[in-house]
Design a protein around this motif. Structure first.
Motif, mmCIF file in Angstrom:
data_model
loop_
_atom_site.group_PDB
_atom_site.id
_atom_site.type_symbol
_atom_site.label_atom_id
_atom_site.label_comp_id
_atom_site.label_asym_id
_atom_site.label_seq_id
_atom_site.Cartn_x
_atom_site.Cartn_y
_atom_site.Cartn_z
ATOM 1 N N ARG A 116 32.685 8.112 37.019
ATOM 2 C CA ARG A 116 34.059 8.587 37.194
ATOM 3 C C ARG A 116 34.800 7.642 38.137
ATOM 4 N NH1 ARG A 116 36.110 13.924 40.163
ATOM 5 N NH2 ARG A 116 34.481 13.273 41.580
ATOM 6 N N VAL A 117 36.003 7.271 37.770
ATOM 7 C CA VAL A 117 36.834 6.387 38.593
ATOM 8 C C VAL A 117 37.972 7.206 39.184
ATOM 9 C CG1 VAL A 117 38.294 4.336 38.633
ATOM 10 C CG2 VAL A 117 36.281 4.398 37.153
ATOM 11 N N ILE A 118 38.096 7.139 40.501
ATOM 12 C CA ILE A 118 39.164 7.860 41.197
ATOM 13 C C ILE A 118 40.105 6.805 41.780
ATOM 14 C CG2 ILE A 118 39.727 9.493 43.027
ATOM 15 C CD1 ILE A 118 36.786 10.488 42.730
ATOM 16 N N GLU A 119 41.272 6.699 41.192
ATOM 17 C CA GLU A 119 42.252 5.691 41.619
ATOM 18 C C GLU A 119 42.875 6.079 42.956
ATOM 19 O OE1 GLU A 119 42.577 2.841 40.194
ATOM 20 O OE2 GLU A 119 41.475 3.292 38.370
ATOM 21 N N ILE A 155 42.781 1.206 45.968
ATOM 22 C CA ILE A 155 41.319 1.209 45.850
ATOM 23 C C ILE A 155 40.910 2.111 44.694
ATOM 24 C CG2 ILE A 155 39.153 1.856 46.978
ATOM 25 C CD1 ILE A 155 40.446 1.092 49.629
ATOM 26 N N SER A 156 39.994 1.626 43.852
ATOM 27 C CA SER A 156 39.422 2.435 42.779
ATOM 28 C C SER A 156 38.008 2.821 43.187
ATOM 29 C CB SER A 156 39.360 1.643 41.468
ATOM 30 O OG SER A 156 40.640 1.392 40.976
ATOM 31 N N PHE A 157 37.823 4.080 43.556
ATOM 32 C CA PHE A 157 36.519 4.574 43.981
ATOM 33 C C PHE A 157 35.684 4.890 42.756
ATOM 34 C CE2 PHE A 157 33.689 8.127 45.090
ATOM 35 C CZ PHE A 157 32.962 7.522 46.099
ATOM 36 N N LYS A 158 34.460 4.386 42.723
ATOM 37 C CA LYS A 158 33.532 4.638 41.625
ATOM 38 C C LYS A 158 32.582 5.756 42.043
ATOM 39 C CE LYS A 158 35.214 0.991 39.538
ATOM 40 N NZ LYS A 158 36.411 0.614 40.208
ATOM 41 N N ASP A 159 32.709 6.910 41.416
ATOM 42 C CA ASP A 159 31.910 8.082 41.742
ATOM 43 C C ASP A 159 30.687 8.136 40.828
ATOM 44 O OD1 ASP A 159 30.926 10.542 42.475
ATOM 45 O OD2 ASP A 159 32.514 11.687 41.502
ATOM 46 N N ILE A 160 29.498 7.864 41.403
ATOM 47 C CA ILE A 160 28.277 7.844 40.595
ATOM 48 C C ILE A 160 27.556 9.189 40.571
ATOM 49 C CG2 ILE A 160 27.957 5.368 40.944
ATOM 50 C CD1 ILE A 160 25.644 6.107 42.893
ATOM 51 N N THR A 161 28.145 10.220 41.172
ATOM 52 C CA THR A 161 27.474 11.526 41.146
ATOM 53 C C THR A 161 27.302 12.035 39.724
ATOM 54 O OG1 THR A 161 29.552 12.710 41.517
ATOM 55 C CG2 THR A 161 28.199 12.233 43.450
ATOM 56 N N THR A 162 28.176 11.630 38.821
ATOM 57 C CA THR A 162 28.041 12.027 37.422
ATOM 58 C C THR A 162 26.768 11.444 36.807
ATOM 59 O OG1 THR A 162 29.495 10.186 36.846
ATOM 60 C CG2 THR A 162 30.505 12.342 37.014
ATOM 61 N N ASP A 218 22.376 13.645 36.175
ATOM 62 C CA ASP A 218 21.716 13.644 34.872
ATOM 63 C C ASP A 218 20.456 12.782 34.965
ATOM 64 O OD1 ASP A 218 21.002 12.560 32.203
ATOM 65 O OD2 ASP A 218 22.707 13.762 31.542
ATOM 66 N N LYS A 219 19.281 13.396 34.847
ATOM 67 C CA LYS A 219 18.038 12.661 35.086
ATOM 68 C C LYS A 219 17.840 11.502 34.117
ATOM 69 C CE LYS A 219 15.051 15.829 32.535
ATOM 70 N NZ LYS A 219 13.922 16.730 32.633
ATOM 71 N N GLU A 220 18.283 11.632 32.872
ATOM 72 C CA GLU A 220 18.132 10.532 31.915
ATOM 73 C C GLU A 220 19.057 9.371 32.269
ATOM 74 O OE1 GLU A 220 18.529 12.122 27.988
ATOM 75 O OE2 GLU A 220 16.862 13.516 28.288
ATOM 76 N N ASP A 221 20.290 9.679 32.653
ATOM 77 C CA ASP A 221 21.223 8.627 33.073
ATOM 78 C C ASP A 221 20.718 7.933 34.335
ATOM 79 O OD1 ASP A 221 22.897 9.220 30.975
ATOM 80 O OD2 ASP A 221 24.310 10.380 32.180
ATOM 81 N N PHE A 222 20.204 8.719 35.275
ATOM 82 C CA PHE A 222 19.681 8.147 36.518
ATOM 83 C C PHE A 222 18.505 7.215 36.220
ATOM 84 C CE2 PHE A 222 16.860 8.339 40.263
ATOM 85 C CZ PHE A 222 17.712 7.798 41.193
ATOM 86 N N HIS A 223 17.607 7.651 35.359
ATOM 87 C CA HIS A 223 16.449 6.829 34.989
ATOM 88 C C HIS A 223 16.917 5.534 34.332
ATOM 89 C CE1 HIS A 223 12.728 5.549 33.108
ATOM 90 N NE2 HIS A 223 12.069 6.467 33.806
ATOM 91 N N ASP A 224 17.903 5.632 33.452
ATOM 92 C CA ASP A 224 18.436 4.446 32.788
ATOM 93 C C ASP A 224 19.090 3.502 33.795
ATOM 94 O OD1 ASP A 224 18.983 2.941 30.371
ATOM 95 O OD2 ASP A 224 21.089 3.479 30.692
ATOM 96 N N MET A 225 19.800 4.059 34.771
ATOM 97 C CA MET A 225 20.435 3.227 35.797
ATOM 98 C C MET A 225 19.379 2.451 36.588
ATOM 99 S SD MET A 225 23.117 4.295 38.830
ATOM 100 C CE MET A 225 22.095 5.615 39.428
#
Length: 66
Positions: free
Chosen positions: A8-11, A18-25, A29-36
């Protein structure tokens, strides 16, 4: 997987321009986290190192599983 679509990008946060990149999304998610983590590890192939340092909160979260 394209993780950019999951982040998620918060302008204008915390201040204008500043464009804050929110990685909580991704973290919730365990599959997304594993892929990251897999993508981070893949980017480190070919480098030799003895330690991984996770600087600041995001680095701490990602550095430990790497």
């Amino acid at each position: 997987m394209d993780l950019k679509s999951k982040i998620r990008v918060i302008e204008d946060f915390p201040k204008e321009g500043i464009s804050f990149k929110d990685i909580t999304t991704v973290l919730k998610d365990k599959e997304d986290f594993h892929d990251m983590i897999d993508q981070v590890v893949a980017n480190l192939e070919g480098y030799e190192f003895d330690y991984i340092v996770g600087v600041e909160a995001r680095g701490f979260i990602l550095g430990a599983p790497v």
